[in-house]
Design an enzyme around this catalytic site. Structure first.
Site, PDB file in Angstrom:
ATOM      1  CG  HIS A  49       1.603   8.716  -2.927  1.00  0.00           C
ATOM      2  ND1 HIS A  49       1.484  10.048  -3.244  1.00  0.00           N
ATOM      3  CD2 HIS A  49       0.390   8.321  -2.467  1.00  0.00           C
ATOM      4  CE1 HIS A  49       0.246  10.436  -2.954  1.00  0.00           C
ATOM      5  NE2 HIS A  49      -0.431   9.416  -2.490  1.00  0.00           N
TER       6      HIS A  49
ATOM      7  CB  CYS B 253      -2.553  11.025   0.756  1.00  0.00           C
ATOM      8  SG  CYS B 253      -3.043  11.225  -0.978  1.00  0.00           S
TER       9      CYS B 253
ATOM     10  CG  HIS C 111      -2.641  11.949  -5.752  1.00  0.00           C
ATOM     11  ND1 HIS C 111      -2.727  10.737  -6.390  1.00  0.00           N
ATOM     12  CD2 HIS C 111      -2.658  11.687  -4.417  1.00  0.00           C
ATOM     13  CE1 HIS C 111      -2.792   9.774  -5.483  1.00  0.00           C
ATOM     14  NE2 HIS C 111      -2.752  10.323  -4.284  1.00  0.00           N
TER      15      HIS C 111
ATOM     16  CG  HIS D  48      -5.883   8.538  -1.760  1.00  0.00           C
ATOM     17  ND1 HIS D  48      -4.926   8.795  -2.719  1.00  0.00           N
ATOM     18  CD2 HIS D  48      -7.006   8.186  -2.427  1.00  0.00           C
ATOM     19  CE1 HIS D  48      -5.448   8.586  -3.928  1.00  0.00           C
ATOM     20  NE2 HIS D  48      -6.700   8.220  -3.779  1.00  0.00           N
TER      21      HIS D  48
ATOM     22  CD  GLU E 290      -2.406   1.830   0.343  1.00  0.00           C
ATOM     23  OE1 GLU E 290      -3.299   1.146  -0.179  1.00  0.00           O
ATOM     24  OE2 GLU E 290      -2.074   2.971  -0.067  1.00  0.00           O
ATOM     25  CE  LYS E 291      -1.117   5.333  -4.902  1.00  0.00           C
ATOM     26  NZ  LYS E 291      -2.116   4.299  -5.158  1.00  0.00           N
ATOM     27  CG  HIS E 292      -1.803   6.368   0.432  1.00  0.00           C
ATOM     28  ND1 HIS E 292      -2.474   5.667  -0.527  1.00  0.00           N
ATOM     29  CD2 HIS E 292      -1.822   7.662   0.048  1.00  0.00           C
ATOM     30  CE1 HIS E 292      -2.894   6.501  -1.462  1.00  0.00           C
ATOM     31  NE2 HIS E 292      -2.501   7.723  -1.143  1.00  0.00           N
TER      32      HIS E 292
HETATM   33 FE   LIG Z   1      -2.669   9.404  -2.365  1.00  0.00          FE
END
Ligand SMILES: [Fe+2]
Length: 130
Positions: free
Chosen positions: A46, A116, A52, A119, A16-18
């Site tokens: 990310h 983020c 973003h 997100h 999960e990139k976050h």
């Molecule tokens: Fe994001």
């Protein structure tokens, strides 16, 4: 209504990139400074665009047996390609990665959180032995 803490999402940073990836020794010497690196997108990148991007990373330490955590540092990422020419037309970008040094006399847990801009809030943790 959710409690504030429930807004923090988590997962394995490898998929999960976050999720903040915390890199530091698992075992340290009492009272000696050691390096801590916190970054996002270590395995899966990310985006870092005007629309973003990661706004900030905050790092805390909860020592074993202590009642409250301490904030080790807070890092804002303020450049994401903004320009008078328009979004992503600028050439300046801050990358969402920070390095710091800290020391502790007690074992405990490093907590990292990140925001983020679209997100939401994410967190992770890593145990430190002394
Ligand atoms: Fe994001």
């Amino acid at each position: 209504m959710k409690q504030f803490g429930e807004l923090f999402q988590t997962a394995d940073w490898k998929i999960e990139k976050h999720v903040p990836a915390i890199e530091c020794p698992a075992q340290v010497k009492a009272g000696e400074f050691f390096p801590v690196k916190v970054s996002l997108g270590k395995e899966i990148a990310h985006p870092n665009t005007t629309e973003h991007h990661i706004r900030w990373i905050s790092v805390y330490f909860q020592a074993e047996g202590e009642k409250f955590p301490f904030q080790i540092g807070h890092f804002e990422f303020s450049a994401h390609g903004e320009s008078v020419e328009g979004p992503n037309k600028g050439s300046i970008y801050t990358h969402h990665e920070v390095s710091l040094s800290m020391r502790t006399g007690k074992p405990g847990v490093i907590y990292a959180s990140a925001l983020c801009n679209i997100h939401g809030l994410w967190q992770s943790q890593k145990e430190i032995r002394v």
